[in-house]
Motif scaffolding. Sequence first.
Motif, short mmCIF file in Angstrom:
data_model
loop_
_atom_site.label_atom_id
_atom_site.label_comp_id
_atom_site.label_asym_id
_atom_site.label_seq_id
_atom_site.Cartn_x
_atom_site.Cartn_y
_atom_site.Cartn_z
N ALA A 451 -9.56 -1.67 -35.89
CA ALA A 451 -11.00 -1.46 -36.02
C ALA A 451 -11.77 -2.13 -34.89
N ASP A 452 -11.27 -3.26 -34.38
CA ASP A 452 -11.91 -3.91 -33.24
C ASP A 452 -11.95 -2.99 -32.02
N HIS A 453 -11.02 -2.04 -31.95
CA HIS A 453 -10.98 -1.09 -30.84
C HIS A 453 -11.57 0.27 -31.23
N GLY A 454 -12.23 0.31 -32.39
CA GLY A 454 -12.82 1.57 -32.82
C GLY A 454 -11.80 2.60 -33.25
N ILE A 455 -10.62 2.15 -33.70
CA ILE A 455 -9.55 3.06 -34.13
C ILE A 455 -9.37 2.92 -35.64
N ASN A 456 -9.45 4.04 -36.33
CA ASN A 456 -9.24 4.04 -37.77
C ASN A 456 -7.76 4.14 -38.10
N ALA A 457 -7.38 3.55 -39.23
CA ALA A 457 -6.01 3.67 -39.74
C ALA A 457 -6.08 3.90 -41.24
N ALA A 625 -3.16 7.62 -26.36
CA ALA A 625 -4.54 7.56 -25.87
C ALA A 625 -5.45 8.05 -26.98
N TYR A 626 -5.85 7.14 -27.85
CA TYR A 626 -6.70 7.52 -28.98
C TYR A 626 -8.14 7.70 -28.55
N THR A 627 -8.82 8.63 -29.22
CA THR A 627 -10.26 8.76 -29.06
C THR A 627 -10.92 7.73 -29.98
N ARG A 628 -11.61 6.79 -29.41
CA ARG A 628 -12.25 5.75 -30.20
C ARG A 628 -13.44 6.32 -30.96
N THR A 629 -13.68 5.81 -32.17
CA THR A 629 -14.85 6.22 -32.93
C THR A 629 -16.08 5.43 -32.53
N GLY A 630 -15.93 4.53 -31.60
CA GLY A 630 -17.04 3.70 -31.17
C GLY A 630 -16.52 2.33 -30.79
N THR A 631 -17.42 1.39 -30.61
CA THR A 631 -17.00 0.02 -30.32
C THR A 631 -16.56 -0.64 -31.61
N GLY A 632 -16.01 -1.84 -31.48
CA GLY A 632 -15.59 -2.57 -32.67
C GLY A 632 -16.73 -3.00 -33.56
N ASP A 633 -17.96 -2.84 -33.10
CA ASP A 633 -19.11 -3.21 -33.93
C ASP A 633 -19.45 -2.13 -34.95
N LEU A 634 -18.83 -0.96 -34.83
CA LEU A 634 -19.09 0.14 -35.74
C LEU A 634 -17.80 0.56 -36.45
N GLY A 644 -15.25 23.13 -43.31
CA GLY A 644 -15.60 22.53 -42.03
C GLY A 644 -16.79 21.59 -42.07
N THR A 645 -17.49 21.52 -43.21
CA THR A 645 -18.60 20.56 -43.34
C THR A 645 -18.05 19.14 -43.30
N THR A 646 -18.72 18.28 -42.54
CA THR A 646 -18.29 16.89 -42.45
C THR A 646 -19.43 15.95 -42.83
N PHE A 647 -19.05 14.85 -43.45
CA PHE A 647 -19.98 13.75 -43.73
C PHE A 647 -19.44 12.52 -43.03
N GLU A 648 -20.23 12.01 -42.10
CA GLU A 648 -19.80 10.83 -41.35
C GLU A 648 -20.58 9.61 -41.82
N PHE A 649 -19.83 8.59 -42.22
CA PHE A 649 -20.41 7.31 -42.66
C PHE A 649 -20.26 6.33 -41.50
N THR A 650 -21.37 5.79 -41.03
CA THR A 650 -21.35 4.84 -39.92
C THR A 650 -21.85 3.49 -40.42
N PHE A 651 -21.01 2.47 -40.29
CA PHE A 651 -21.32 1.13 -40.80
C PHE A 651 -21.43 0.15 -39.64
N ASN A 652 -22.38 -0.76 -39.76
CA ASN A 652 -22.44 -1.89 -38.83
C ASN A 652 -21.37 -2.89 -39.27
N ARG A 653 -20.34 -3.03 -38.45
CA ARG A 653 -19.22 -3.91 -38.79
C ARG A 653 -19.46 -5.35 -38.33
N SER A 654 -20.46 -5.55 -37.50
CA SER A 654 -20.72 -6.90 -37.02
C SER A 654 -21.36 -7.73 -38.12
N ARG A 655 -21.29 -9.03 -37.99
CA ARG A 655 -21.79 -9.91 -39.04
C ARG A 655 -23.27 -10.22 -38.88
N ASP A 656 -23.76 -10.27 -37.63
CA ASP A 656 -25.07 -10.88 -37.46
C ASP A 656 -25.93 -10.24 -36.38
#
Length: 695
Positions: A451-457, A625-634, A644-656
């Motif tokens: 997750a720090d690299h924006g990679i989901n598992a 070579a993974y496509t990152r979902t963003g920085t580790g802060d997300l 084909g409809t998608t729902f994307e949940f975006t969370f602030n993963r940073s603490r502060d």
Amino acid sequence: MKQHTRPYRWPAPLPGHTPHIWYGADYNPDQWPESVWDDDIRLMRQAGVNIVSLAIFSWAAIETDDGVFDFDWLDRVIAKLYDAGIAVDLASATASPPMWLTRKHPEILWTDERGETVWPGARQHWRPTSPVFRRYALRLCEAMAEHYKDNPAIVAWHVNNEYGCHNHFDYSDDAMRAFQRWCRHRYGTIDALNKAWGNMFWAQRLNSFDEIIPPRFVGEGNFTNPGRLLDFKRFSSDALKSFFIAERDTLARITPDIPLTTNFMVSAPGASLLDYDDWGREVDFVANDHYFTPGDAHIDELAYSASLVDGIARKRPWFLMEQSTSAVNWRPVNPRKEPGQLIRDSLLHLAMGADAICFFQWRQSNAGAEKFHSSMVPIAGEHTQVFRDVCTLGSMLGALTDEGLLGSTVRQAPAAIIYDADSQWASEHTATPNQKVRHWTEPLDWFSALADHGINADVLPVRAPWDGYDTVIVPCVYLFSEEMAHRLRSFVKRGGHAIVTYYSAIADEQDHLFPGGWPGLLHDVAGVRVEEHCPLTDLYPGALDHLDLSNGTTAHDLADVITGVEDGTRVLATFTAPEHTGMNGLPAITVHPYGEGALAYVGGKLGKDGIATSLPEILDALGIAYTRTGTGDLLRVVRTHSDGTTFEFTFNRSRDMTVDAELHGEPVAASYAETTGDGTASLKPNGVVVTAHRP
């Protein structure tokens, strides 16, 4: 591979109602005067509650004496709820026996490993193997089912509650006899059992199954037989499962159209209380209770645990039966949730596949052991931030239902992390290289590092199929079967990528160490040979307490002494240590090609930060070579529909800190976040945005 044995069935809406994301709580009206009930229902409607779990700890109020049943109060509550459009997940009420039963039959009380009786006065003070308790519990199940079999308010059965939370291990004579039967069924002959348990060691050879006893107290500082202990943990899960099945089948015989479940307790440290993946085959739908970990691990541990539940459910919708609105009551110190976390946590469970979001409990108790446990209606009442957040969440879930979230499933991640309850149980033995090394910590570290690299598992129980993944991570999977080794070898040979860590493939299913070095059955695919372990500790002055790696990371607690490297194996990092330790220059991280794929081996406990630092080079060496979902802060999680409809949940993963995010689709829900018209959002700490994209 074991498959679910019961057909999947989800609770249907009340007659005349449409499917909705279920939203509610445990409801304990018997703790309050009847004058409070109407106010409860008023507030439930205000909050958008559409389901409650009822009568979980109500045995004493339903069967007031031996064979004397009083359903009148429960009938009145259910009628009020039904009239308000609120469905009932009705408990079998068997979780805690009443005092009249334990007084009449004290032999139902479980005993600890020293043979001391655990007396009533709390909850779950019953032994799963007691034929007397089973008789009374099934009589109650039958009475409940007969009384409510035609009640349209009941949409699901809540069988018992949190099996094994307090009575996980019972060492009574009932348990001993049941353990003997379990062993006879598993092994067939006493010679096979003696071999499996290594009973020639310390003169523990048995002549018959009647000589088997549970792993009772063997004295301070002594060591019980690890094979017997591992099997006793397996047996204990099966004993509780057998009790659940008996309750389930009694209810199902009378009410065959009502789906049944029981609430698991899957969390990172608690995922192996029972073999929940095995139990998942016995419920109509998976349900889970989850309570947050305070501090830095909060969001990652929640996402990890919810992903594992999604894996146990095999990506079918699952039910979050319990969580807290704020503080719990059972830790030494019980921090409250921060602003925004009530909604953020709920939407994260939703993102990970839950189609039901519920809490413990509806109204905070003012007496009893859980009076300081937070609830949807706090002790301070409705004019509180907690209740305002509860109402906001209810509105969000309604809006997401209207947007069409139901019917979507969690999109498969590129990587799978394997979790194994048996490996956790085996790693808990008290005679191991380092007591700080347990299976459960490593999968969570890998999940967070990715997750720090924006990679989901995705987190998968060991039985789940993984063929469709690009990468499989095997973290401290201590026990390895021939079947497991064949799966991994075939996966890599066909072009898959694998990452295996220290303390994996150490022993077979009976905890017999593999001869010839480790990682056991994986020598050919791993390309390394581990000769022995190098425990790291500051317990003894002057002992080696850590090992630096040439890539700038550090190993703690345990490292592998890798003395053999196959041709073609690439060494990515080595250990750096004083020459006299024998560890200087030894391989620490390697990559070995095998067939069309490759396997990386990580020979030490690097922790989350060390794994995150090492990951780029490991992935590059594996050819990933993974496509990152963003920085580790997300943290981004996607649920998809077949259309084909998608729902994307975006969370602030940073603490502060506030984090900006590019959005994919139209915003349909947000908390602690501001969206703009240019397709971006600004997420405050604990913030979340949900977007929908339709093809």
